[in-house]
Design a protein around this motif. Sequence first.
Motif, PDB file in Angstrom:
ATOM      1  N   ASN A 111      31.211  28.963  37.914  1.00  0.00           N
ATOM      2  CA  ASN A 111      31.896  28.293  36.849  1.00  0.00           C
ATOM      3  C   ASN A 111      33.361  27.959  37.294  1.00  0.00           C
ATOM      4  OD1 ASN A 111      29.557  29.382  36.109  1.00  0.00           O
ATOM      5  ND2 ASN A 111      29.682  28.584  34.173  1.00  0.00           N
ATOM      6  N   ASP A 112      34.539  28.246  37.477  1.00  0.00           N
ATOM      7  CA  ASP A 112      35.241  28.295  37.936  1.00  0.00           C
ATOM      8  C   ASP A 112      35.869  29.168  39.423  1.00  0.00           C
ATOM      9  OD1 ASP A 112      38.308  27.790  37.655  1.00  0.00           O
ATOM     10  OD2 ASP A 112      38.649  29.617  36.934  1.00  0.00           O
ATOM     11  N   PRO A 113      35.799  28.124  40.520  1.00  0.00           N
ATOM     12  CA  PRO A 113      36.058  28.872  41.654  1.00  0.00           C
ATOM     13  C   PRO A 113      37.336  28.441  42.202  1.00  0.00           C
ATOM     14  CG  PRO A 113      35.195  26.676  41.434  1.00  0.00           C
ATOM     15  CD  PRO A 113      35.180  26.741  40.274  1.00  0.00           C
ATOM     16  N   THR A 114      37.591  29.708  41.476  1.00  0.00           N
ATOM     17  CA  THR A 114      39.610  29.849  41.830  1.00  0.00           C
ATOM     18  C   THR A 114      39.950  30.925  42.146  1.00  0.00           C
ATOM     19  OG1 THR A 114      39.892  29.248  39.571  1.00  0.00           O
ATOM     20  CG2 THR A 114      40.183  26.875  40.785  1.00  0.00           C
ATOM     21  N   LEU A 115      40.155  31.318  40.749  1.00  0.00           N
ATOM     22  CA  LEU A 115      40.610  33.117  41.257  1.00  0.00           C
ATOM     23  C   LEU A 115      39.391  34.051  41.810  1.00  0.00           C
ATOM     24  CD1 LEU A 115      43.479  34.901  40.388  1.00  0.00           C
ATOM     25  CD2 LEU A 115      42.398  35.256  38.854  1.00  0.00           C
ATOM     26  N   VAL A 116      39.898  35.111  42.615  1.00  0.00           N
ATOM     27  CA  VAL A 116      38.770  36.103  42.494  1.00  0.00           C
ATOM     28  C   VAL A 116      38.838  36.905  41.407  1.00  0.00           C
ATOM     29  CG1 VAL A 116      37.490  37.344  44.364  1.00  0.00           C
ATOM     30  CG2 VAL A 116      38.575  34.660  45.114  1.00  0.00           C
ATOM     31  N   ARG A 117      37.819  37.114  41.149  1.00  0.00           N
ATOM     32  CA  ARG A 117      38.059  38.096  40.279  1.00  0.00           C
ATOM     33  C   ARG A 117      37.386  39.697  40.851  1.00  0.00           C
ATOM     34  NH1 ARG A 117      38.026  33.613  38.068  1.00  0.00           N
ATOM     35  NH2 ARG A 117      38.929  33.304  35.989  1.00  0.00           N
ATOM     36  N   TYR A 118      38.016  40.835  41.116  1.00  0.00           N
ATOM     37  CA  TYR A 118      37.116  41.872  41.659  1.00  0.00           C
ATOM     38  C   TYR A 118      36.978  42.571  40.488  1.00  0.00           C
ATOM     39  CZ  TYR A 118      38.249  40.550  46.364  1.00  0.00           C
ATOM     40  OH  TYR A 118      37.879  40.272  47.706  1.00  0.00           O
ATOM     41  N   ALA A 119      35.864  43.269  40.258  1.00  0.00           N
ATOM     42  CA  ALA A 119      35.796  44.570  39.372  1.00  0.00           C
ATOM     43  C   ALA A 119      36.202  46.335  40.104  1.00  0.00           C
ATOM     44  CB  ALA A 119      34.143  43.821  38.340  1.00  0.00           C
ATOM     45  N   PRO A 120      36.337  46.494  40.185  1.00  0.00           N
ATOM     46  CA  PRO A 120      36.496  47.923  41.093  1.00  0.00           C
ATOM     47  C   PRO A 120      35.622  48.912  40.520  1.00  0.00           C
ATOM     48  CG  PRO A 120      38.722  47.587  40.683  1.00  0.00           C
ATOM     49  CD  PRO A 120      38.260  46.620  40.171  1.00  0.00           C
ATOM     50  N   MET A 121      35.419  48.973  38.606  1.00  0.00           N
ATOM     51  CA  MET A 121      34.449  49.804  38.695  1.00  0.00           C
ATOM     52  C   MET A 121      32.650  49.911  38.554  1.00  0.00           C
ATOM     53  SD  MET A 121      36.765  50.331  35.282  1.00  0.00           S
ATOM     54  CE  MET A 121      36.424  51.996  34.678  1.00  0.00           C
ATOM     55  N   PHE A 122      33.077  48.204  39.264  1.00  0.00           N
ATOM     56  CA  PHE A 122      31.564  48.718  39.486  1.00  0.00           C
ATOM     57  C   PHE A 122      30.513  48.524  40.535  1.00  0.00           C
ATOM     58  CE2 PHE A 122      29.425  45.780  35.469  1.00  0.00           C
ATOM     59  CZ  PHE A 122      28.836  46.570  35.091  1.00  0.00           C
ATOM     60  N   THR A 123      30.195  49.399  41.084  1.00  0.00           N
ATOM     61  CA  THR A 123      29.663  49.318  42.121  1.00  0.00           C
ATOM     62  C   THR A 123      28.681  50.315  42.004  1.00  0.00           C
ATOM     63  OG1 THR A 123      30.837  50.845  42.988  1.00  0.00           O
ATOM     64  CG2 THR A 123      32.741  49.935  43.690  1.00  0.00           C
ATOM     65  N   ARG A 124      27.742  50.439  42.997  1.00  0.00           N
ATOM     66  CA  ARG A 124      26.937  51.304  42.554  1.00  0.00           C
ATOM     67  C   ARG A 124      26.796  52.827  42.817  1.00  0.00           C
ATOM     68  NH1 ARG A 124      21.408  51.902  44.959  1.00  0.00           N
ATOM     69  NH2 ARG A 124      21.556  50.223  44.761  1.00  0.00           N
ATOM     70  N   ARG A 125      27.659  53.265  42.881  1.00  0.00           N
ATOM     71  CA  ARG A 125      28.258  54.786  42.965  1.00  0.00           C
ATOM     72  C   ARG A 125      28.607  55.209  41.575  1.00  0.00           C
ATOM     73  NH1 ARG A 125      26.563  59.824  42.834  1.00  0.00           N
ATOM     74  NH2 ARG A 125      28.337  61.627  43.187  1.00  0.00           N
ATOM     75  N   THR A 126      30.048  54.137  41.327  1.00  0.00           N
ATOM     76  CA  THR A 126      30.550  54.010  39.660  1.00  0.00           C
ATOM     77  C   THR A 126      29.562  54.069  39.103  1.00  0.00           C
ATOM     78  OG1 THR A 126      31.233  51.833  40.277  1.00  0.00           O
ATOM     79  CG2 THR A 126      32.982  53.640  40.851  1.00  0.00           C
ATOM     80  N   THR A 127      28.827  53.009  39.125  1.00  0.00           N
ATOM     81  CA  THR A 127      28.161  52.636  38.267  1.00  0.00           C
ATOM     82  C   THR A 127      27.173  54.240  37.727  1.00  0.00           C
ATOM     83  OG1 THR A 127      27.795  50.976  38.629  1.00  0.00           O
ATOM     84  CG2 THR A 127      26.060  51.666  37.233  1.00  0.00           C
ATOM     85  N   GLU A 128      26.221  54.370  39.211  1.00  0.00           N
ATOM     86  CA  GLU A 128      25.464  55.826  38.911  1.00  0.00           C
ATOM     87  C   GLU A 128      26.238  56.840  38.511  1.00  0.00           C
ATOM     88  OE1 GLU A 128      22.461  58.046  41.960  1.00  0.00           O
ATOM     89  OE2 GLU A 128      24.674  57.578  43.158  1.00  0.00           O
TER      90      GLU A 128
END
Length: 487
Positions: A406-423
């Motif tokens: 929707n807003d292709p400007t600022l790249v937003r990272y979510a480092p708490m959302f990975t496969r291993r951290t989710t597990e």
Amino acid sequence: MPQPADLIDPSLDPWQFHLSRVPHDMATRVGDVYLRHGPDIYAVPVMDAAGTPVGTVFGFPTYLPHKKVMRGTYQLDETLGADVDAFVEKVLTSVVGRFLWVFTHQDIARIYLDCAGLVSCVYDPALQVAASTAHAMLNDDQYDARFDASLYDRLRVRREGWFPAGLTAHKGVSRLLPNHYLDLQRFEVHRHWPNAPVPRTDSPQDAIAELIEIVRDQIEALIGAEKKVAMALTAGHETRMLLGIVRPLLSDIEHVTVTGADRHSVDTMMARRIAKAEGLRHMELPRRTASEAARDLYIRRGGHCVTDSNSYYAPSVHPIAPTHNFVGGLGGEVARAFLWQDADRPDTDMPATRLIGRFGLPNETELREPLEAWLKTVPSDSTLDVLDLAYIEHRMGPWSGGQFYNDPTLVRYAPMFTRRTTELMLSLPDDWKRGQWMSGEALRQTWPELSKYPYNSAGKLRDTFAKVQRVIDDPGIVVRKLRKMRN
């Protein structure tokens, strides 16, 4: 530009992609399929450790074993071997960030998402096309003709609603859910993870210690990339936890708060207090409201699948988009029993109709059948596991991931959302999730002094006034709350 000009299709909006089995002048061939994409996003050809091409990773990926963002053609440490599915699962643990993987090998062509579908995908089996959104898939006449205005209105997408269960705002266009892959040969969807219940850990402290290390490694990789790192600072649990995690890296990070009235006021007050007391490098970004034209474009780029308050206030972060990557706390809610109620137990009855109520959505016929089918794919008899996966797959994928384009400007990272951290978060004991203890334990291990600052509160009187004001602004909040409480 992240890619050479001859690999970009200027007819597509920034960050959008289109994938089909039909050749196109502006497409890159990936196995037996053809990928086109707009500007300002990375398409990274990948190969296994032996040099075998295994498709293209699209989005903003980082390779965790190397602690490096992925650029150019990238060689992985994993070897393909005879067990394709085992190879895929290893790669999906190693590659983090926001990404979508077009995996190709011999006669196999599939689309895999990151663990939360943060670079989302929709598809039309009749057209044999997959794309970022309906906006990239359909021409203007098709877009308007296939728009399901009735369902859009009934799900209140114009306010705080969204499309779970693989639905979209367009008839015949479905969304690929997190933890599922799309077979591009047959245009069929299959669950690939989890295939068994995630066991509860006997040592939540060790699980959180491992999570801390994974999050910190990702942020170190971003610090070494081409832009500076801006990290969210609010009054919430996850941003406080992130602050503790990055304590050894503070000299390389700027903290950012969107300031303003309403629910931003608590974040503004607490962020200022923490930043001043702890000596943080802190930027305040005044809340800005989008023009009507900008808001219409925001909504259309996402295929009319999400409309909420972000469509009004996205311009607030535009000042840092050219210079920074943004790191936020999205994903930590997995460890906070987000959809659970106090009375829920592993054997609580949770049919599709009740699950819809937990989402706060109206019990529409179109939602029930796909959710009933989804429930049959969940590899656990525990309702608590069902609710956790429902949050990831039906809330985070369609709602948060659905807003990526929707807003292709600022790249937003979510480092708490990975496969291993989710597990790791799914493995926490039930009482840890109910008590929301993860952030406190993370601070105990990283920066205990941060625990003295209250979470999400400006005092009882101000908190009450803010809640009343939200109801005045959107009376539908009460209806959604009642739906959740009754189910």
